[in-house]
Write a protein that holds these residues in place. Structure first.
Motif, PDB file in Angstrom:
ATOM      1  N   PRO A 191       0.816  -1.217   0.000  1.00 41.46           N
ATOM      2  CA  PRO A 191       0.000   0.000   0.000  1.00 41.46           C
ATOM      3  C   PRO A 191       0.853   1.272   0.000  1.00 41.46           C
ATOM      4  O   PRO A 191       1.817   1.385   0.750  1.00 41.46           O
ATOM      5  N   LYS A 192       0.514   2.179  -0.894  1.00 40.96           N
ATOM      6  CA  LYS A 192       1.137   3.495  -1.078  1.00 40.96           C
ATOM      7  C   LYS A 192       2.551   3.421  -1.662  1.00 40.96           C
ATOM      8  O   LYS A 192       3.257   4.434  -1.708  1.00 40.96           O
ATOM      9  N   ASP A 193       2.970   2.251  -2.138  1.00 36.37           N
ATOM     10  CA  ASP A 193       4.209   2.167  -2.919  1.00 36.37           C
ATOM     11  C   ASP A 193       3.969   2.807  -4.282  1.00 36.37           C
ATOM     12  O   ASP A 193       2.867   2.739  -4.847  1.00 36.37           O
ATOM     13  N   CYS A 194       5.021   3.406  -4.835  1.00 31.03           N
ATOM     14  CA  CYS A 194       4.967   4.050  -6.155  1.00 31.03           C
ATOM     15  C   CYS A 194       5.965   3.367  -7.086  1.00 31.03           C
ATOM     16  O   CYS A 194       7.061   2.989  -6.664  1.00 31.03           O
ATOM     17  N   LEU A 195       5.564   3.211  -8.351  1.00 35.79           N
ATOM     18  CA  LEU A 195       6.462   2.663  -9.362  1.00 35.79           C
ATOM     19  C   LEU A 195       6.467   3.588 -10.567  1.00 35.79           C
ATOM     20  O   LEU A 195       5.419   3.899 -11.131  1.00 35.79           O
ATOM     21  N   TYR A 196       7.668   4.056 -10.933  1.00 36.84           N
ATOM     22  CA  TYR A 196       7.843   4.830 -12.165  1.00 36.84           C
ATOM     23  C   TYR A 196       8.353   3.900 -13.257  1.00 36.84           C
ATOM     24  O   TYR A 196       9.271   3.107 -13.034  1.00 36.84           O
ATOM     25  N   ILE A 197       7.744   3.998 -14.443  1.00 35.54           N
ATOM     26  CA  ILE A 197       8.165   3.209 -15.600  1.00 35.54           C
ATOM     27  C   ILE A 197       8.347   4.161 -16.771  1.00 35.54           C
ATOM     28  O   ILE A 197       7.467   4.965 -17.075  1.00 35.54           O
ATOM     29  N   GLY A 198       9.489   4.057 -17.429  1.00 40.09           N
ATOM     30  CA  GLY A 198       9.835   5.019 -18.459  1.00 40.09           C
ATOM     31  C   GLY A 198       9.492   4.603 -19.877  1.00 40.09           C
ATOM     32  O   GLY A 198       8.966   3.513 -20.142  1.00 40.09           O
ATOM     33  N   LEU A 199       9.809   5.501 -20.771  1.00 38.39           N
ATOM     34  CA  LEU A 199       9.593   5.344 -22.207  1.00 38.39           C
ATOM     35  C   LEU A 199      10.185   4.033 -22.723  1.00 38.39           C
ATOM     36  O   LEU A 199      11.285   3.635 -22.351  1.00 38.39           O
ATOM     37  N   GLY A 200       9.411   3.336 -23.585  1.00 38.74           N
ATOM     38  CA  GLY A 200       9.923   2.187 -24.303  1.00 38.74           C
ATOM     39  C   GLY A 200       9.632   0.834 -23.701  1.00 38.74           C
ATOM     40  O   GLY A 200       9.830  -0.187 -24.366  1.00 38.74           O
ATOM     41  N   VAL A 201       9.173   0.793 -22.456  1.00 40.34           N
ATOM     42  CA  VAL A 201       8.800  -0.492 -21.850  1.00 40.34           C
ATOM     43  C   VAL A 201       7.573  -1.033 -22.590  1.00 40.34           C
ATOM     44  O   VAL A 201       6.580  -0.329 -22.782  1.00 40.34           O
ATOM     45  N   GLN A 202       7.628  -2.293 -22.972  1.00 38.08           N
ATOM     46  CA  GLN A 202       6.578  -2.835 -23.829  1.00 38.08           C
ATOM     47  C   GLN A 202       5.487  -3.580 -23.075  1.00 38.08           C
ATOM     48  O   GLN A 202       4.358  -3.663 -23.549  1.00 38.08           O
ATOM     49  N   GLU A 203       5.791  -4.125 -21.893  1.00 40.43           N
ATOM     50  CA  GLU A 203       4.778  -4.927 -21.203  1.00 40.43           C
ATOM     51  C   GLU A 203       4.712  -4.565 -19.733  1.00 40.43           C
ATOM     52  O   GLU A 203       5.710  -4.629 -19.014  1.00 40.43           O
ATOM     53  N   VAL A 204       3.521  -4.166 -19.296  1.00 43.46           N
ATOM     54  CA  VAL A 204       3.251  -3.851 -17.892  1.00 43.46           C
ATOM     55  C   VAL A 204       2.021  -4.653 -17.485  1.00 43.46           C
ATOM     56  O   VAL A 204       0.956  -4.529 -18.096  1.00 43.46           O
ATOM     57  N   ILE A 205       2.166  -5.492 -16.438  1.00 41.79           N
ATOM     58  CA  ILE A 205       1.082  -6.379 -16.023  1.00 41.79           C
ATOM     59  C   ILE A 205       0.793  -6.164 -14.539  1.00 41.79           C
ATOM     60  O   ILE A 205       1.699  -6.240 -13.703  1.00 41.79           O
ATOM     61  N   PHE A 206      -0.478  -5.911 -14.230  1.00 44.47           N
ATOM     62  CA  PHE A 206      -0.921  -5.680 -12.853  1.00 44.47           C
ATOM     63  C   PHE A 206      -1.525  -6.959 -12.282  1.00 44.47           C
ATOM     64  O   PHE A 206      -2.284  -7.658 -12.957  1.00 44.47           O
ATOM     65  N   ALA A 207      -1.238  -7.250 -10.998  1.00 46.63           N
ATOM     66  CA  ALA A 207      -1.815  -8.427 -10.345  1.00 46.63           C
ATOM     67  C   ALA A 207      -1.997  -8.150  -8.856  1.00 46.63           C
ATOM     68  O   ALA A 207      -1.333  -7.284  -8.273  1.00 46.63           O
ATOM     69  N   SER A 208      -2.924  -8.893  -8.246  1.00 44.91           N
ATOM     70  CA  SER A 208      -3.138  -8.852  -6.805  1.00 44.91           C
ATOM     71  C   SER A 208      -2.596 -10.127  -6.179  1.00 44.91           C
ATOM     72  O   SER A 208      -2.601 -11.191  -6.810  1.00 44.91           O
ATOM     73  N   VAL A 209      -2.155 -10.037  -4.940  1.00 42.81           N
ATOM     74  CA  VAL A 209      -1.720 -11.228  -4.215  1.00 42.81           C
ATOM     75  C   VAL A 209      -2.929 -12.046  -3.783  1.00 42.81           C
ATOM     76  O   VAL A 209      -2.931 -13.275  -3.844  1.00 42.81           O
ATOM     77  N   ASP A 210      -3.997 -11.352  -3.363  1.00 40.66           N
ATOM     78  CA  ASP A 210      -5.200 -12.014  -2.868  1.00 40.66           C
ATOM     79  C   ASP A 210      -6.409 -11.339  -3.506  1.00 40.66           C
ATOM     80  O   ASP A 210      -6.667 -10.158  -3.272  1.00 40.66           O
ATOM     81  N   ALA A 211      -7.173 -12.086  -4.306  1.00 41.91           N
ATOM     82  CA  ALA A 211      -8.344 -11.521  -4.986  1.00 41.91           C
ATOM     83  C   ALA A 211      -9.397 -11.040  -3.994  1.00 41.91           C
ATOM     84  O   ALA A 211     -10.198 -10.152  -4.311  1.00 41.91           O
ATOM     85  N   ALA A 212      -9.411 -11.606  -2.784  1.00 44.49           N
ATOM     86  CA  ALA A 212     -10.370 -11.175  -1.770  1.00 44.49           C
ATOM     87  C   ALA A 212      -9.986  -9.828  -1.155  1.00 44.49           C
ATOM     88  O   ALA A 212     -10.836  -9.135  -0.589  1.00 44.49           O
ATOM     89  N   ALA A 213      -8.709  -9.471  -1.248  1.00 38.98           N
ATOM     90  CA  ALA A 213      -8.209  -8.173  -0.782  1.00 38.98           C
ATOM     91  C   ALA A 213      -7.279  -7.645  -1.875  1.00 38.98           C
ATOM     92  O   ALA A 213      -6.056  -7.716  -1.754  1.00 38.98           O
ATOM     93  N   PRO A 214      -7.853  -7.126  -2.959  1.00 37.54           N
ATOM     94  CA  PRO A 214      -7.050  -6.817  -4.144  1.00 37.54           C
ATOM     95  C   PRO A 214      -6.250  -5.523  -4.032  1.00 37.54           C
ATOM     96  O   PRO A 214      -6.578  -4.628  -3.240  1.00 37.54           O
TER      97      PRO A 214
END
Length: 277
Positions: free
Chosen positions: A99-122
């Motif tokens: 929670p409240k972590d930030c991720l910067y991703i720059g120009l040219g990255v081709q694949e970004v995939i989001f996932a949850s550890v627990d679908a009950a608490a996504p």
């Protein structure tokens, strides 16, 4: 992808409530297992959100509206997790996001995939994306490692801490500036006395609000102000000519993202309290 167009301040003076909300308020950013995107012609800002449940969700470009083969072909992005623990995989490299972590991703990255550890608490990933001209590396910043600035006082009901993630002295980017502000309990005001910054626009995302709570977000030219009622996990597009301030029915947290001509956090034009109308 929803498209929003730029509005001249002289036109906005004539808007009634429904039109103001249509132009500047983003009401829905989180739909389970769907990528929500709003493209604004104000500084070509893209604001989005995603709640991955059972399945991972890929960040994909809208080929018609973006004219790009993949989302970050000509862009950069800043992402903050406002939910439970999740992960973001960037060109095959997994980044755990608390929670409240930030991720910067720059120009040219081709694949970004989001996932949850627990679908009950996504996880709930909120993001801002802007055009980019140079490839900066992917960087993760936990809130305890962000640059804190303590401002305000209980006497003015605005005691708060600003956490800077993407800025000139922190994570490097082409034009995106991103951080969040946490108001302490019993404090309700943000960014008052207010300001404008004609050199860049801003997007506010309000969260950590109770179900029956609201923020009255103030916008408009200093001598021609308007307000919008904002609820939990809704965002405001704030053009460069507008003030951006608010007062809530309780304390809250908000993410601010900026883009434009420069990245200097303190480059702003203060508005005297006597000027506001």
């Amino acid at each position: 992808m929803e498209i929003r167009y730029a509005s001249h301040p002289n036109e906005v003076k004539k808007f009634e409530t429904t039109r103001l909300r249509e132009e500047f308020l983003i009401e829905t950013l989180f739909v389970p297992d769907e990528l929500q995107l709003v493209y604004s012609h104000v500084d070509r800002f893209i604001t989005g959100g995603v709640i991955p449940l059972a399945n991972a969700i890929k960040l994909e470009a809208d080929p018609k509206e973006m004219g790009a083969a993949y989302f970050l072909e000509r862009r950069e992005i800043g992402i903050i997790n406002v939910g439970a623990v999740g992960s973001i995989t960037v060109d095959g490299i997994l980044h755990e996001m608390k929670p409240k972590d930030c991720l910067y991703i720059g120009l040219g990255v081709q694949e970004v995939i989001f996932a949850s550890v627990d679908a009950a608490a996504p996880a709930r990933f909120y993001f801002n994306s802007t055009p980019a001209h140079h490839a900066y590396p992917t960087v993760k910043v936990e809130i305890e490692n962000a640059t804190p600035v303590h401002l305000g006082s209980p006497a003015s009901s605005n005691e708060r801490t600003i956490y800077k993630y993407i800025h000139t002295a922190g994570v490097k980017s082409c034009q995106l500036v991103l951080g969040l502000t946490i108001l302490k309990p019993n404090n309700m005001w943000n960014t008052m006395p207010c300001h404008t910054h004609n050199r860049r626009s801003e997007v506010y995302f309000y969260f950590d609000m109770p179900a029956d709570g609201v923020v009255f977000h103030l916008m408009g030219e200093p001598e021609e102000t308007r307000h919008l009622v904002v609820r939990n996990e809704q965002a405001i597009i704030s053009p460069s000519w507008s003030i951006h301030s608010g007062v809530g029915t309780s304390n809250y947290t908000f993410i601010w993202g900026m883009a434009g001509e420069n990245q200097i956090f303190d480059d702003m034009d203060a508005v005297a309290m006597q000027t506001l109308k």
